[in-house]
Design a protein around this motif. Sequence first.
Motif, PDB file in Angstrom:
ATOM      1  N   THR A   1      13.651  16.849  49.601  1.00  0.00           N
ATOM      2  CA  THR A   1      13.030  17.303  48.353  1.00  0.00           C
ATOM      3  C   THR A   1      14.041  18.012  47.464  1.00  0.00           C
ATOM      4  O   THR A   1      14.083  17.809  46.256  1.00  0.00           O
ATOM      5  CB  THR A   1      11.854  18.255  48.655  1.00  0.00           C
ATOM      6  OG1 THR A   1      10.920  17.549  49.471  1.00  0.00           O
ATOM      7  CG2 THR A   1      11.182  18.708  47.381  1.00  0.00           C
ATOM      8  N   ALA A   2      14.896  18.834  48.037  1.00  0.00           N
ATOM      9  CA  ALA A   2      15.939  19.551  47.281  1.00  0.00           C
ATOM     10  C   ALA A   2      17.267  19.259  47.959  1.00  0.00           C
ATOM     11  O   ALA A   2      17.679  19.958  48.873  1.00  0.00           O
ATOM     12  CB  ALA A   2      15.652  21.041  47.246  1.00  0.00           C
ATOM     13  N   ALA A   3      17.963  18.193  47.544  1.00  0.00           N
ATOM     14  CA  ALA A   3      19.219  17.782  48.171  1.00  0.00           C
ATOM     15  C   ALA A   3      20.403  18.303  47.370  1.00  0.00           C
ATOM     16  O   ALA A   3      20.295  18.623  46.195  1.00  0.00           O
ATOM     17  CB  ALA A   3      19.266  16.259  48.259  1.00  0.00           C
ATOM     18  N   SER A   4      21.564  18.393  48.001  1.00  0.00           N
ATOM     19  CA  SER A   4      22.770  18.880  47.364  1.00  0.00           C
ATOM     20  C   SER A   4      23.903  17.914  47.645  1.00  0.00           C
ATOM     21  O   SER A   4      23.981  17.315  48.719  1.00  0.00           O
ATOM     22  CB  SER A   4      23.116  20.272  47.918  1.00  0.00           C
ATOM     23  OG  SER A   4      24.333  20.710  47.378  1.00  0.00           O
ATOM     24  N   LEU A   5      24.814  17.754  46.689  1.00  0.00           N
ATOM     25  CA  LEU A   5      25.928  16.821  46.818  1.00  0.00           C
ATOM     26  C   LEU A   5      27.178  17.466  46.226  1.00  0.00           C
ATOM     27  O   LEU A   5      27.139  18.006  45.118  1.00  0.00           O
ATOM     28  CB  LEU A   5      25.596  15.523  46.067  1.00  0.00           C
ATOM     29  CG  LEU A   5      26.680  14.465  45.989  1.00  0.00           C
ATOM     30  CD1 LEU A   5      26.948  13.870  47.372  1.00  0.00           C
ATOM     31  CD2 LEU A   5      26.257  13.377  45.026  1.00  0.00           C
ATOM     32  N   THR A   6      28.292  17.406  46.955  1.00  0.00           N
ATOM     33  CA  THR A   6      29.566  17.949  46.465  1.00  0.00           C
ATOM     34  C   THR A   6      30.601  16.844  46.467  1.00  0.00           C
ATOM     35  O   THR A   6      30.776  16.143  47.460  1.00  0.00           O
ATOM     36  CB  THR A   6      30.048  19.109  47.370  1.00  0.00           C
ATOM     37  OG1 THR A   6      29.035  20.106  47.399  1.00  0.00           O
ATOM     38  CG2 THR A   6      31.339  19.703  46.857  1.00  0.00           C
ATOM     39  N   HIS A   7      31.316  16.684  45.346  1.00  0.00           N
ATOM     40  CA  HIS A   7      32.332  15.644  45.186  1.00  0.00           C
ATOM     41  C   HIS A   7      33.692  16.307  45.088  1.00  0.00           C
ATOM     42  O   HIS A   7      33.883  17.212  44.290  1.00  0.00           O
ATOM     43  CB  HIS A   7      32.019  14.844  43.913  1.00  0.00           C
ATOM     44  CG  HIS A   7      32.996  13.763  43.627  1.00  0.00           C
ATOM     45  ND1 HIS A   7      33.962  13.868  42.652  1.00  0.00           N
ATOM     46  CD2 HIS A   7      33.156  12.539  44.180  1.00  0.00           C
ATOM     47  CE1 HIS A   7      34.669  12.760  42.612  1.00  0.00           C
ATOM     48  NE2 HIS A   7      34.202  11.944  43.542  1.00  0.00           N
ATOM     49  N   THR A   8      34.683  15.874  45.913  1.00  0.00           N
ATOM     50  CA  THR A   8      35.980  16.557  45.943  1.00  0.00           C
ATOM     51  C   THR A   8      37.175  15.643  45.709  1.00  0.00           C
ATOM     52  O   THR A   8      38.311  16.082  45.857  1.00  0.00           O
ATOM     53  CB  THR A   8      36.170  17.268  47.305  1.00  0.00           C
ATOM     54  OG1 THR A   8      36.107  16.280  48.347  1.00  0.00           O
ATOM     55  CG2 THR A   8      35.111  18.334  47.519  1.00  0.00           C
ATOM     56  N   ALA A   9      36.983  14.398  45.326  1.00  0.00           N
ATOM     57  CA  ALA A   9      38.122  13.490  45.104  1.00  0.00           C
ATOM     58  C   ALA A   9      38.992  14.028  43.977  1.00  0.00           C
ATOM     59  O   ALA A   9      38.510  14.563  42.983  1.00  0.00           O
ATOM     60  CB  ALA A   9      37.620  12.097  44.760  1.00  0.00           C
ATOM     61  N   SER A  10      40.326  13.895  44.123  1.00  0.00           N
ATOM     62  CA  SER A  10      41.231  14.410  43.091  1.00  0.00           C
ATOM     63  C   SER A  10      42.288  13.403  42.666  1.00  0.00           C
ATOM     64  O   SER A  10      43.064  13.670  41.765  1.00  0.00           O
ATOM     65  CB  SER A  10      41.920  15.682  43.598  1.00  0.00           C
ATOM     66  OG  SER A  10      42.678  15.376  44.763  1.00  0.00           O
ATOM     67  N   SER A  11      42.343  12.237  43.283  1.00  0.00           N
ATOM     68  CA  SER A  11      43.366  11.260  42.919  1.00  0.00           C
ATOM     69  C   SER A  11      42.745  10.104  42.139  1.00  0.00           C
ATOM     70  O   SER A  11      41.535   9.929  42.121  1.00  0.00           O
ATOM     71  CB  SER A  11      44.061  10.736  44.185  1.00  0.00           C
ATOM     72  OG  SER A  11      43.118  10.089  45.005  1.00  0.00           O
ATOM     73  N   GLY A  12      43.600   9.330  41.494  1.00  0.00           N
ATOM     74  CA  GLY A  12      43.114   8.201  40.699  1.00  0.00           C
ATOM     75  C   GLY A  12      42.358   8.709  39.483  1.00  0.00           C
ATOM     76  O   GLY A  12      42.803   9.598  38.788  1.00  0.00           O
ATOM     77  N   THR A  13      41.198   8.153  39.227  1.00  0.00           N
ATOM     78  CA  THR A  13      40.310   8.612  38.156  1.00  0.00           C
ATOM     79  C   THR A  13      39.020   9.073  38.824  1.00  0.00           C
ATOM     80  O   THR A  13      38.063   8.308  38.918  1.00  0.00           O
ATOM     81  CB  THR A  13      40.027   7.477  37.154  1.00  0.00           C
ATOM     82  OG1 THR A  13      41.268   6.942  36.708  1.00  0.00           O
ATOM     83  CG2 THR A  13      39.234   7.983  35.966  1.00  0.00           C
ATOM     84  N   PRO A  14      39.009  10.322  39.306  1.00  0.00           N
ATOM     85  CA  PRO A  14      37.839  10.771  40.055  1.00  0.00           C
ATOM     86  C   PRO A  14      36.597  10.834  39.176  1.00  0.00           C
ATOM     87  O   PRO A  14      36.670  11.179  38.004  1.00  0.00           O
ATOM     88  CB  PRO A  14      38.232  12.158  40.559  1.00  0.00           C
ATOM     89  CG  PRO A  14      39.366  12.579  39.718  1.00  0.00           C
ATOM     90  CD  PRO A  14      40.018  11.347  39.181  1.00  0.00           C
ATOM     91  N   GLY A  15      35.469  10.470  39.746  1.00  0.00           N
ATOM     92  CA  GLY A  15      34.208  10.514  39.019  1.00  0.00           C
ATOM     93  C   GLY A  15      33.058  10.522  39.994  1.00  0.00           C
ATOM     94  O   GLY A  15      33.220  10.249  41.179  1.00  0.00           O
ATOM     95  N   LEU A  16      31.886  10.844  39.508  1.00  0.00           N
ATOM     96  CA  LEU A  16      30.693  10.903  40.341  1.00  0.00           C
ATOM     97  C   LEU A  16      29.521  10.397  39.515  1.00  0.00           C
ATOM     98  O   LEU A  16      29.328  10.815  38.377  1.00  0.00           O
ATOM     99  CB  LEU A  16      30.425  12.350  40.780  1.00  0.00           C
ATOM    100  CG  LEU A  16      29.138  12.614  41.557  1.00  0.00           C
ATOM    101  CD1 LEU A  16      29.181  11.918  42.917  1.00  0.00           C
ATOM    102  CD2 LEU A  16      28.939  14.107  41.728  1.00  0.00           C
ATOM    103  N   THR A  17      28.754   9.467  40.051  1.00  0.00           N
ATOM    104  CA  THR A  17      27.559   8.941  39.395  1.00  0.00           C
ATOM    105  C   THR A  17      26.343   9.368  40.193  1.00  0.00           C
ATOM    106  O   THR A  17      26.323   9.237  41.410  1.00  0.00           O
ATOM    107  CB  THR A  17      27.611   7.404  39.307  1.00  0.00           C
ATOM    108  OG1 THR A  17      28.762   7.031  38.568  1.00  0.00           O
ATOM    109  CG2 THR A  17      26.371   6.855  38.639  1.00  0.00           C
ATOM    110  N   ILE A  18      25.327   9.875  39.491  1.00  0.00           N
ATOM    111  CA  ILE A  18      24.097  10.317  40.152  1.00  0.00           C
ATOM    112  C   ILE A  18      22.940   9.533  39.551  1.00  0.00           C
ATOM    113  O   ILE A  18      22.820   9.430  38.341  1.00  0.00           O
ATOM    114  CB  ILE A  18      23.872  11.830  39.950  1.00  0.00           C
ATOM    115  CG1 ILE A  18      25.044  12.612  40.543  1.00  0.00           C
ATOM    116  CG2 ILE A  18      22.549  12.256  40.572  1.00  0.00           C
ATOM    117  CD1 ILE A  18      24.998  14.089  40.242  1.00  0.00           C
TER     118      ILE A  18
END
Length: 138
Positions: free
Chosen positions: A12-29
């Motif tokens: 019901t209440a989820a959490s997500l952490t993104h830590t990539a730092s190389s290339g072109t880092p990005g996160l889609t939700i």
Amino acid sequence: ATMRNDIVMEETAASLTHTASSGTPGLTIKSTFGFVDVESVRFTDAKIGVNGDPDLLSLASGALTVTGTLDTTADIRVATNKFTVDASGNTAVEGTLGVTGVTTLSNTVTIAQDATLQANLKLESETAAITHTATTGG
């Protein structure tokens, strides 16, 4: 754990952490059964935008900078006694412009309709004149 593929979260209440730092880092939700407050909005440092225009809003301590067009269908309220339009070119106001304090106009004033003065007209220059330039009467 290191994830290298899609994640399906059912909490019901989820959490997500993104830590990539190389290339072109990005996160889609994405949200399948509800909404996510960030849907198609891109956050980069203190900037907020969309894909292709990532810095429409820039946030700083006590300041918000809008680099795109600001459109509103309601009133804009400025919570201070000072308001400055800091732009080159023309500024247009549709409707009535009400000014309650002293107003200083630093250049020529063009009035396209009738002008109504509810008090005296004071000319303070020693060479001030009222000039009528129409060639025909009406």
